[in-house]
Design a protein around this motif. Sequence first.
Motif, PDB file in Angstrom:
ATOM      1  N   LEU A  21       0.827  -1.195   0.000  1.00 42.98           N
ATOM      2  CA  LEU A  21       0.000   0.000   0.000  1.00 42.98           C
ATOM      3  C   LEU A  21       0.869   1.257   0.000  1.00 42.98           C
ATOM      4  N   GLU A  22       1.936   1.245   0.775  1.00 45.16           N
ATOM      5  CA  GLU A  22       2.850   2.391   0.821  1.00 45.16           C
ATOM      6  C   GLU A  22       3.443   2.663  -0.554  1.00 45.16           C
ATOM      7  N   ALA A  23       3.844   1.610  -1.245  1.00 46.64           N
ATOM      8  CA  ALA A  23       4.432   1.774  -2.569  1.00 46.64           C
ATOM      9  C   ALA A  23       3.415   2.348  -3.552  1.00 46.64           C
ATOM     10  N   ALA A  24       2.192   1.837  -3.504  1.00 49.06           N
ATOM     11  CA  ALA A  24       1.154   2.320  -4.425  1.00 49.06           C
ATOM     12  C   ALA A  24       0.873   3.800  -4.191  1.00 49.06           C
ATOM     13  N   GLN A  25       0.787   4.203  -2.942  1.00 46.99           N
ATOM     14  CA  GLN A  25       0.513   5.602  -2.636  1.00 46.99           C
ATOM     15  C   GLN A  25       1.704   6.486  -2.993  1.00 46.99           C
ATOM     16  N   VAL A  42     -10.280  -3.057   4.323  1.00 46.24           N
ATOM     17  CA  VAL A  42     -10.652  -2.344   3.099  1.00 46.24           C
ATOM     18  C   VAL A  42      -9.566  -2.478   2.039  1.00 46.24           C
ATOM     19  N   CYS A  43      -8.308  -2.580   2.470  1.00 45.01           N
ATOM     20  CA  CYS A  43      -7.186  -2.634   1.530  1.00 45.01           C
ATOM     21  C   CYS A  43      -6.828  -4.067   1.130  1.00 45.01           C
ATOM     22  N   SER A  44      -7.688  -5.025   1.410  1.00 51.03           N
ATOM     23  CA  SER A  44      -7.344  -6.419   1.143  1.00 51.03           C
ATOM     24  C   SER A  44      -7.247  -6.699  -0.353  1.00 51.03           C
ATOM     25  N   ALA A  45      -6.396  -7.666  -0.698  1.00 54.90           N
ATOM     26  CA  ALA A  45      -6.202  -8.093  -2.087  1.00 54.90           C
ATOM     27  C   ALA A  45      -5.957  -9.591  -2.089  1.00 54.90           C
ATOM     28  N   LEU A  46      -6.059 -10.194  -3.269  1.00 50.88           N
ATOM     29  CA  LEU A  46      -5.824 -11.623  -3.417  1.00 50.88           C
ATOM     30  C   LEU A  46      -4.444 -11.832  -4.032  1.00 50.88           C
ATOM     31  N   LEU A  47      -3.583 -12.562  -3.332  1.00 51.23           N
ATOM     32  CA  LEU A  47      -2.250 -12.870  -3.836  1.00 51.23           C
ATOM     33  C   LEU A  47      -2.353 -14.033  -4.814  1.00 51.23           C
ATOM     34  N   VAL A  48      -2.046 -13.746  -6.086  1.00 53.23           N
ATOM     35  CA  VAL A  48      -2.165 -14.745  -7.151  1.00 53.23           C
ATOM     36  C   VAL A  48      -0.836 -15.446  -7.401  1.00 53.23           C
ATOM     37  N   GLU A  49       0.259 -14.677  -7.427  1.00 57.57           N
ATOM     38  CA  GLU A  49       1.588 -15.222  -7.644  1.00 57.57           C
ATOM     39  C   GLU A  49       2.567 -14.521  -6.710  1.00 57.57           C
ATOM     40  N   GLY A  50       3.633 -15.252  -6.327  1.00 61.06           N
ATOM     41  CA  GLY A  50       4.682 -14.661  -5.510  1.00 61.06           C
ATOM     42  C   GLY A  50       4.496 -14.916  -4.030  1.00 61.06           C
ATOM     43  N   ARG A  51       5.386 -14.278  -3.234  1.00 62.65           N
ATOM     44  CA  ARG A  51       5.346 -14.446  -1.781  1.00 62.65           C
ATOM     45  C   ARG A  51       5.428 -13.079  -1.116  1.00 62.65           C
ATOM     46  N   VAL A  52       4.722 -12.951   0.013  1.00 70.66           N
ATOM     47  CA  VAL A  52       4.788 -11.734   0.829  1.00 70.66           C
ATOM     48  C   VAL A  52       4.969 -12.128   2.284  1.00 70.66           C
ATOM     49  N   TYR A  65      -3.387  -8.300   3.325  1.00 76.67           N
ATOM     50  CA  TYR A  65      -3.715  -6.903   3.600  1.00 76.67           C
ATOM     51  C   TYR A  65      -2.537  -6.051   3.143  1.00 76.67           C
ATOM     52  N   THR A  66      -2.786  -5.248   2.109  1.00 76.52           N
ATOM     53  CA  THR A  66      -1.682  -4.533   1.481  1.00 76.52           C
ATOM     54  C   THR A  66      -1.028  -3.515   2.400  1.00 76.52           C
ATOM     55  N   CYS A  67      -1.717  -3.096   3.462  1.00 76.09           N
ATOM     56  CA  CYS A  67      -1.140  -2.112   4.377  1.00 76.09           C
ATOM     57  C   CYS A  67      -0.023  -2.707   5.231  1.00 76.09           C
ATOM     58  N   ILE A  68       0.027  -4.034   5.346  1.00 80.03           N
ATOM     59  CA  ILE A  68       1.066  -4.665   6.174  1.00 80.03           C
ATOM     60  C   ILE A  68       1.867  -5.706   5.412  1.00 80.03           C
ATOM     61  N   ALA A  69       1.486  -5.985   4.154  1.00 81.65           N
ATOM     62  CA  ALA A  69       2.157  -7.034   3.374  1.00 81.65           C
ATOM     63  C   ALA A  69       3.388  -6.467   2.674  1.00 81.65           C
ATOM     64  N   GLU A  70       4.518  -7.130   2.866  1.00 80.34           N
ATOM     65  CA  GLU A  70       5.782  -6.742   2.239  1.00 80.34           C
ATOM     66  C   GLU A  70       6.182  -7.827   1.236  1.00 80.34           C
ATOM     67  N   PRO A  71       6.356  -7.492  -0.043  1.00 85.91           N
ATOM     68  CA  PRO A  71       6.708  -8.514  -1.039  1.00 85.91           C
ATOM     69  C   PRO A  71       8.113  -9.067  -0.816  1.00 85.91           C
ATOM     70  N   LEU A  72       8.231 -10.368  -0.946  1.00 88.45           N
ATOM     71  CA  LEU A  72       9.531 -11.036  -0.835  1.00 88.45           C
ATOM     72  C   LEU A  72      10.092 -11.385  -2.204  1.00 88.45           C
ATOM     73  N   GLU A  73       9.250 -11.337  -3.223  1.00 89.42           N
ATOM     74  CA  GLU A  73       9.660 -11.566  -4.603  1.00 89.42           C
ATOM     75  C   GLU A  73       8.618 -10.910  -5.498  1.00 89.42           C
ATOM     76  N   ASP A  74       8.820 -10.956  -6.804  1.00 87.24           N
ATOM     77  CA  ASP A  74       7.831 -10.386  -7.712  1.00 87.24           C
ATOM     78  C   ASP A  74       6.476 -11.060  -7.488  1.00 87.24           C
ATOM     79  N   CYS A  75       5.422 -10.240  -7.464  1.00 86.50           N
ATOM     80  CA  CYS A  75       4.083 -10.744  -7.133  1.00 86.50           C
ATOM     81  C   CYS A  75       3.052 -10.262  -8.140  1.00 86.50           C
ATOM     82  N   VAL A  76       1.946 -10.985  -8.162  1.00 88.49           N
ATOM     83  CA  VAL A  76       0.756 -10.563  -8.906  1.00 88.49           C
ATOM     84  C   VAL A  76      -0.406 -10.557  -7.919  1.00 88.49           C
ATOM     85  N   LEU A  77      -1.122  -9.412  -7.848  1.00 85.54           N
ATOM     86  CA  LEU A  77      -2.253  -9.278  -6.936  1.00 85.54           C
ATOM     87  C   LEU A  77      -3.523  -8.994  -7.710  1.00 85.54           C
TER      88      LEU A  77
END
Length: 322
Positions: A21-25, A42-52, A65-77
């Motif tokens: 969420l921080e990156a998007a903003q 409210v900021c929830s998303a579905l992780l399709v690929e990758g790890r967080v 929850y994108t407000c607390i999720a930190e990507p560990l590799e390339d992801c698709v949400l």
Amino acid sequence: MRVTLQPSGAVLETQPGERILEAAQRLGHECPQSCRNGNCHVCSALLVEGRVRQEGVEHDHGEIYTCIAEPLEDCVLLWDGVLALGELPVRTFACQLSECTPVGGDVWRVRLRAPAGRPPRYHAGQYLMIERENGEKSAFSLASAPHAGRDLEMHVLVREASAQNLIEQLQRNGMARVELPFGDTHLAELPDGPLVLIAAGTGMAQMHSLIEHCRAQGFKHPVHLYWGVRRPEDFYQIEHWEQWQTLPNLFLHKVVSDLCGWEGRCGMLHEAVCEDIADLAGVHVYASGSPAMIYATLDALVAAGMDAHQMRADVFAYAPRP
């Protein structure tokens, strides 16, 4: 890390340790979130690929929850509600009528005031939809500019029964329900070069917004306004016209198409533009009018040396040419 968002197609390049969420903003995206209001999820998303990593736990699928999720590799949400850069959310307002005045040429200036505490957000040059009593909606360019805050202005040509009915509705109810913003012919970012603004009739409303925004932002490049009507009496009162005439980089041109012999210019708008501007290569053109007028102007300016991509008009979206 690279985070790709669906269905918007946006791609976020996150920094080390940065949450999604921080990156998007940071990158300027409008995102669904309400953490400060205590509305979690409210900021929830579905992780399709990758790890967080989320609160110390790694996830490779499912809801995050994108407000607390930190990507560990390339992801698709899959993250609904994320808007593209420069895109603003469409919102509905119940506005009070603050002015409804005839200003000449069968045109009425309508001003609405949005509720306090939640000012409308739009870019200069966009339009709104106003709801009629029968539930139908009509589009009108915003003549106001974003710095006007709660105050919204429209220019309504009242020559047909539908427009007269709308004016009577506004006067009777003293309020209106509107949705905004719409349209991609706007100045979310000021261009680095001259502007040519071409308006037919009440297309002047859109150009009014663009000029007022440029004035408020201290735009330094030349701005050439070409305002065309069929007869001289079709020109209507523009509140800031005398102030505009004092601006050193704003050049105002009124053009009449059907009746020569008046004190000003006669002919077609594109003819006046080509007479005044020999080199169209570096200008940014914004045009407002009927589809026939817009496409005739486009063809004439392209023939005079303009690249078609230099011209923007809402007609290109709602009445595309085959």
